[in-house]
Write a protein that holds these residues in place. Structure first.
Motif, short mmCIF file in Angstrom:
data_model
loop_
_atom_site.label_atom_id
_atom_site.label_comp_id
_atom_site.label_asym_id
_atom_site.label_seq_id
_atom_site.Cartn_x
_atom_site.Cartn_y
_atom_site.Cartn_z
N MET A 46 6.92 -0.60 6.93
CA MET A 46 6.84 0.86 6.83
C MET A 46 8.23 1.47 7.01
N PRO A 47 8.40 2.74 6.62
CA PRO A 47 9.71 3.40 6.79
C PRO A 47 10.17 3.44 8.25
N ASN A 48 9.24 3.42 9.20
CA ASN A 48 9.60 3.43 10.62
C ASN A 48 9.71 2.02 11.19
N SER A 49 9.78 1.02 10.29
CA SER A 49 9.92 -0.41 10.63
C SER A 49 8.65 -1.06 11.14
N GLY A 50 7.55 -0.33 11.18
CA GLY A 50 6.28 -0.95 11.53
C GLY A 50 5.86 -1.93 10.45
N LYS A 51 5.08 -2.96 10.84
CA LYS A 51 4.70 -4.00 9.89
C LYS A 51 3.19 -4.26 9.93
N ILE A 52 2.66 -4.61 8.78
CA ILE A 52 1.26 -5.02 8.67
C ILE A 52 1.19 -6.10 7.60
N ALA A 53 0.32 -7.11 7.83
CA ALA A 53 0.25 -8.25 6.91
C ALA A 53 -1.14 -8.34 6.28
N PHE A 54 -1.16 -8.72 5.00
CA PHE A 54 -2.41 -8.87 4.24
C PHE A 54 -2.49 -10.30 3.73
N ARG A 55 -3.55 -11.01 4.09
CA ARG A 55 -3.74 -12.39 3.66
C ARG A 55 -4.35 -12.37 2.26
N ALA A 56 -3.52 -12.60 1.26
CA ALA A 56 -3.98 -12.50 -0.13
C ALA A 56 -4.71 -13.76 -0.58
N ALA A 57 -4.42 -14.91 0.06
CA ALA A 57 -5.11 -16.15 -0.30
C ALA A 57 -5.20 -17.04 0.92
N PHE A 58 -6.28 -17.82 1.02
CA PHE A 58 -6.53 -18.71 2.14
C PHE A 58 -6.87 -20.08 1.58
N THR A 159 2.55 2.68 14.52
CA THR A 159 3.02 2.31 13.18
C THR A 159 2.61 3.32 12.12
N GLY A 160 1.36 3.74 12.15
CA GLY A 160 0.85 4.63 11.11
C GLY A 160 -0.59 4.28 10.80
N SER A 161 -1.05 4.61 9.62
CA SER A 161 -2.44 4.41 9.21
C SER A 161 -2.49 3.63 7.91
N PHE A 162 -3.62 2.98 7.67
CA PHE A 162 -3.81 2.32 6.38
C PHE A 162 -5.24 2.52 5.91
N PHE A 163 -5.37 2.66 4.61
CA PHE A 163 -6.66 2.82 3.95
C PHE A 163 -6.82 1.62 3.03
N TYR A 164 -7.83 0.82 3.31
CA TYR A 164 -8.06 -0.44 2.58
C TYR A 164 -9.37 -0.33 1.82
N PHE A 165 -9.35 -0.77 0.57
CA PHE A 165 -10.54 -0.69 -0.26
C PHE A 165 -10.70 -2.01 -1.01
N GLN A 166 -11.81 -2.67 -0.79
CA GLN A 166 -12.14 -3.91 -1.50
C GLN A 166 -13.11 -3.56 -2.63
N TYR A 217 -7.23 -2.94 -2.62
CA TYR A 217 -6.30 -1.83 -2.78
C TYR A 217 -5.92 -1.31 -1.39
N VAL A 218 -4.64 -1.00 -1.20
CA VAL A 218 -4.16 -0.55 0.11
C VAL A 218 -3.24 0.65 -0.05
N ILE A 219 -3.49 1.67 0.78
CA ILE A 219 -2.58 2.82 0.89
C ILE A 219 -2.07 2.86 2.33
N LEU A 220 -0.75 2.90 2.49
CA LEU A 220 -0.12 2.96 3.81
C LEU A 220 0.43 4.35 4.07
N GLN A 221 0.30 4.80 5.31
CA GLN A 221 0.84 6.10 5.71
C GLN A 221 1.49 5.98 7.08
N THR A 222 2.56 6.72 7.29
CA THR A 222 3.29 6.63 8.56
C THR A 222 2.63 7.46 9.66
N GLU A 223 1.70 8.34 9.30
CA GLU A 223 1.06 9.21 10.28
C GLU A 223 -0.10 8.50 10.97
N VAL A 224 -0.16 8.59 12.29
CA VAL A 224 -1.31 8.13 13.06
C VAL A 224 -2.27 9.32 13.16
N VAL A 225 -3.45 9.20 12.54
CA VAL A 225 -4.37 10.34 12.51
C VAL A 225 -5.39 10.19 13.64
#
Length: 729
Positions: A46-58, A159-166, A217-225
């Motif tokens: 993220m722009p504030n250096s926060g990190k999040i990981a997504f496991r795309a394959a196992f 870190t912020g917020s994330f919106f995840y859609f499968q 699908y993932v949308i990342l945002q820096t705001e903690v809502v």
């Protein structure tokens, strides 16, 4: 500290100790790709250096070997091999302005495989420390067959917020092959959240065929809502961003005027739909259920849309007169209010369910018939007006007794609470204050008495602390949304508009934004279905009709309000799919083998145009509850809202909410106020034998039909603008 599974305990260290396969910067976010042996990770910085990981394959019980990595700037393709099979991971960013991360994972097994476990695919990362020391808030997640979404904020580190859609449509082939289901696949416990592939316990995944295992699908945002109004606004905005890059299914048109005629015939003539008392006919709630007393809600739930259809068709409907004639008998002088059950048949109540006892009221059932009486009264029906005004003081007294927070069941005479909460700690019927607000505004409109407006405001304010848990029953929440919008228009208090959006968020988190194409679900289109309750395992005809009608009205009512743009996308799109989808509640449109062999109430008749109460996804049969007579108004609700009758010569059909229409001579202008980027369907349906030449414009631009026969002309039009149709004989 949170406890974690082995599949997450070492994830951060594995990522930190692996080489970056590829790095891509999109807007102010940086995405990196890592092969950690048993997982392919996409990390987002993220722009504030926060990190999040997504496991795309196992890789399951194996390790990945990178076979190929292809990057053409538009998309990234990673080919991975393991001892168990081969994987293809496609990564792209369909809207770089947002930005949206999209990854699709396809697997081809080398041998037939049972898959008993799959780890979640989202893990928050830290600069120092480990994932179990992070904290987060899950605002919304999938329940049952609803959309495969997760909306959360990472609060430690902030870190912020994330919106995840499968996109669970893509999982259909996997579910069909393995006899699994896509229910409850997106959620989890912090810090291991996201999507979990359904485990196989019946059939193995076949070898040699490619199956999509994830389409995220993932949308990342820096705001903690954290505030309910902000959470709901972000939810609606993010849902639209995903919706616009999602591949939506094709629309299936159903001929609603023809369906309406079939329903009239079957409703009028089938003895299983009716019971009789003192020479007056009453509709049963369910087909062939003669043991339960007639209900006021049932009569009015059919009567209101039937009256709308009567006006549209300019044809007198005798059933309407029968239903109106029976209404006064529901007034109970003991409580000075209309009752749920016909008082003269109360002795038939057998106590088999909590509400099947004399004087036991389910809170929303008190308000719903009165809302419909108010609608009838506003159209000049004096019987309805008298019943409404004779009952309204009891309703207000009850509201005061419960301080505008209604329980589930109470005694109508003593107001003693019989069941306080829907579940421990969940509160009562949370959206009933919204129903009460709606009722009070209808009575205020009828009488112009300010006390009803004051009552509406008092009740509306009780919704303030509920947040996204506002929804008890979807149709009541939809009516509440409209009532709160109306209160905002009357008072200009932004609180009511915010609460209206919270109601809408409660509705749209309760939808199924995918098409279930496996099991019995593949026999009908179910994209954008809405569930009647937060925990309902099926969608229901009556509630879907009322949500559709209420949201259609919401958009018309909001014409002079500067609405959140997301609302002008979601409501018309919901209407579009509802119009073309809810016909599948009628059993003649379904294969007989998907109907339940056992029925809870009454009987099922496959050839009868009375809707099922319940449609299930996947492997469960539908119609388990029964054939819902009180949902029979469905066709009568759709026709007047979507079809414009031009004399006896032709019909105009549009599957978006029609804001206004004005006919002048041999032309008509139709106003749509949805999202200009979205499209809807316009059909011109010829009825007579006369030769008619049609010309169609939108915003003064001449349109061409993409399909044309002697009987029907089909057009794709923008969801917003002025449509003008001219004709010559």
């Amino acid at each position: 500290m949170h406890t974690v599974t082995p599949w997450s305990a070492t994830a951060q260290a594995d990522i930190e100790n692996s080489e970056i396969l590829l790095e891509r910067k999109i807007s102010s976010f940086t995405y990196q790709l890592y092969n950690t042996g048993d997982s392919l990770w996409i990390t987002a910085i993220m722009p504030n250096s926060g990190k999040i990981a997504f496991r795309a394959a196992f890789a399951m019980n194996s390790c990945f070997e990178l076979s190929n990595l292809f990057d053409d700037q538009d998309s990234i393709v990673v080919i991975l091999d393991s001892r168990l099979g081969s994987y293809e991971v496609r990564i792209n960013f369909p809207d770089t302005a947002v930005p949206v991360l999209h990854y699709t994972t396809t697997f081809t097994a080398a041998v037939p495989l049972m898959i008993p476990f799959w780890p979640r695919d989202i893990i928050p990362l830290t600069k120092n420390g480990s994932v179990e020391n992070t904290n987060g808030i899950i605002h919304m997640e999938q329940f049952g067959s609803r959309s495969g979404l997760l909306f959360a904020s990472i609060t430690k580190p902030k870190t912020g917020s994330f919106f995840y859609f499968q996109n669970l449509t893509s999982l259909s082939e996997y579910c069909e092959a393995t006899q699994t289901e896509s229910k409850n696949t997106v959620g989890g416990k912090w810090p291991e959240v996201g999507f979990q592939l359904p485990s196989t316990d019946k059939l193995p995944l076949p070898a040699g065929k490619a199956f999509i295992l994830s389409d995220a699908y993932v949308i990342l945002q820096t705001e903690v809502v954290n505030k309910p109004a902000v959470i709901c606004e972000h939810f609606l905005n993010n849902l639209v961003k995903i919706y616009k890059v999602l591949q939506q299914p094709e629309i299936e048109y159903n001929n609603w005027p023809d369906i309406a005629k079939k329903v009239i015939t079957d409703l009028t003539n089938n003895k299983g739909a009716w019971t009789q008392k003192n020479g007056i006919p009453y509709l049963n709630a369910y087909l062939c259920d003669y043991e339960t007393p007639a209900e006021s809600m049932v009569q009015l739930a059919v009567l209101i849309p039937f009256k709308e259809y009567e006006k549209w068709s300019s044809e007198k409907q005798p059933v309407c007169d029968d239903l109106i004639k029976g209404l006064p008998a529901f007034y109970d002088p003991k409580i000075k209010c209309i009752n749920r059950w016909l008082p003269s048949l109360a002795q038939l109540l057998d106590g088999s369910e909590e509400q099947k006892k004399e004087m036991v009221m389910d809170s929303w059932y008190l308000h719903h018939p009165l809302m419909n009486l108010a609608r009838l009264a506003l159209h000049g029906n004096k019987t309805a007006e008298q019943l409404l005004l004779d009952s309204i003081d009891y309703v207000i007294r009850t509201a005061h007794h419960f301080d505008y927070k209604w329980p589930v069941f109470y005694n109508m005479e003593t107001l003693e609470i019989i069941k306080k909460e829907t579940a421990p700690g969940a509160g009562g019927e949370n959206d009933v204050p919204g129903s009460y607000t709606h009722l009070m505004l209808l009575v205020y409109k009828l009488t112009k008495e300010k006390r009803y407006l004051k009552e509406a405001e008092k009740a509306a304010k009780k919704l303030e602390d509920l947040g996204v848990s506002i929804l008890y029953q979807a149709n009541n929440t939809a009516f509440a949304a409209g009532a709160l919008l109306e209160l905002y228009k009357i008072t200009s208090k932004k609180l009511y508009l915010d609460l209206s959006y919270i109601c809408l968020a409660g509705l749209f988190k309760n939808v199924q934004l995918y098409d279930c194409r496996y099991g019995f679900g593949k026999n009908y289109t179910n994209f954008f279905s809405i569930f009647p309750l937060n925990d309902a395992p099926y969608t229901a005809a009556y509630e879907e009709l009322e949500v559709y009608a209420a949201l259609s009205e919401y958009l018309i009512q909001a014409e002079d309000v500067q609405l959140l743009p997301a609302v002008k996308t979601l409501i018309p799109e919901f209407v579009k799919y509802a119009v073309n989808r809810i016909a599948y509640y009628y059993p003649p449109l379904l294969p007989k083998e998907m109907l339940s062999d056992e029925v809870k109430t009454g009987e099922l008749q496959h050839d009868l145009w009375i809707p099922l109460e319940d449609l299930y996804n996947g492997w469960e049969k539908s119609g388990q509850v029964g054939q819902e007579v009180y949902g029979a108004g469905m066709a009568f609700g759709v026709v007047p809202r979507q079809y414009i009758k031009i004399d006896e010569d032709f019909l105009i059909f549009i599957d978006y909410p029609i804001m206004h229409q004005s006919k002048t001579g041999k032309s008509i202008t139709i106003h749509l106020d949805g999202d200009k980027e979205m499209c809807c369907n316009l059909k011109i349906l010829k009825l007579g034998k006369r030769s008619i030449k049609m010309t169609v414009f939108q915003d003064k631009k001449l349109l061409s039909a993409f399909h044309k026969t002697a009987e029907i002309h089909d057009y794709k039009i923008s969801g917003r603008g002025l449509v003008k149709i001219k004709w010559e004989y």
